[in-house]
Motif scaffolding. Structure first.
Motif, mmCIF file in Angstrom:
data_model
loop_
_atom_site.group_PDB
_atom_site.id
_atom_site.type_symbol
_atom_site.label_atom_id
_atom_site.label_comp_id
_atom_site.label_asym_id
_atom_site.label_seq_id
_atom_site.Cartn_x
_atom_site.Cartn_y
_atom_site.Cartn_z
ATOM 1 N N GLY A 46 46.602 45.011 23.850
ATOM 2 C CA GLY A 46 46.434 44.384 23.359
ATOM 3 C C GLY A 46 45.953 45.212 21.662
ATOM 4 O O GLY A 46 46.615 45.610 20.833
ATOM 5 N N VAL A 47 45.082 44.027 20.841
ATOM 6 C CA VAL A 47 44.901 44.687 19.357
ATOM 7 C C VAL A 47 44.242 45.403 20.076
ATOM 8 O O VAL A 47 42.948 45.923 20.022
ATOM 9 N N SER A 48 44.079 46.359 18.306
ATOM 10 C CA SER A 48 43.758 47.440 18.732
ATOM 11 C C SER A 48 42.530 47.202 17.687
ATOM 12 O O SER A 48 41.337 48.290 17.799
ATOM 13 N N GLY A 49 41.759 46.167 17.548
ATOM 14 C CA GLY A 49 40.808 46.217 16.313
ATOM 15 C C GLY A 49 40.468 44.716 16.072
ATOM 16 O O GLY A 49 41.431 43.905 15.975
ATOM 17 N N ASN A 50 39.338 44.298 15.508
ATOM 18 C CA ASN A 50 39.076 43.093 15.348
ATOM 19 C C ASN A 50 38.924 42.744 13.915
ATOM 20 O O ASN A 50 38.255 43.303 13.613
ATOM 21 N N VAL A 51 38.808 41.857 12.861
ATOM 22 C CA VAL A 51 38.457 41.956 12.225
ATOM 23 C C VAL A 51 37.746 40.829 11.520
ATOM 24 O O VAL A 51 38.011 39.535 12.137
ATOM 25 N N SER A 52 36.177 40.489 11.152
ATOM 26 C CA SER A 52 35.919 39.699 10.579
ATOM 27 C C SER A 52 36.503 38.435 9.839
ATOM 28 O O SER A 52 37.260 39.290 8.920
#
Length: 123
Positions: free
Chosen positions: A42-48
């Motif tokens: 899936g997505v390897s990181g989160n961004v606020s």
């Protein structure tokens, strides 16, 4: 702070057109590249949300949006102001009872309500 996953790949993020300067565009592209999509995980990181807004910047589109929304608020305020003046004039000119004048005023707001219901679904 609210974290949201970035669902688009970095290659599609390179085509982002922002209203800021070139440094802002580079920041947005670098931020997008740092959160690339991994097909297995899936997505390897989160961004606020704050980071995304800071990376995109504040450009021409946002200024146009503020102008258009401001004009809508101004026209709405002008409608209410004109309605208050006109209801007093119509009472005296047409010899209306207070109930009739109130009905005319209420019909304006009822028309706005019905128009919002109909046009809100369209757009």
């Amino acid at each position: 702070m609210l974290e949201t996953p970035l669902l688009e790949t970095a290659s599609s993020q390179e085509h982002i057109q922002t209203g800021g300067n070139d440094d802002d565009n580079d920041d947005a592209i670098n931020l997008a590249k740092s959160f690339t999509r991994d097909d297995n995980e899936g997505v390897s990181g989160n961004v606020s949300i704050d980071e995304a807004i800071d990376a995109i910047g504040f450009g021409k589109f946002q200024y146009k949006l503020i102008l258009v929304v401001g004009l809508f608020f101004a026209s709405d305020a002008a409608e209410i102001t004109l309605l208050s003046f006109l209801s007093a004039v119509l009472k005296s000119e047409w010899d209306l009872s207070p109930g009739t004048s109130d009905t005319i005023t209420a019909s304006v707001f009822a028309g706005s309500f019905v128009g919002s219901l109909i046009l809100g679904r369209m757009g």
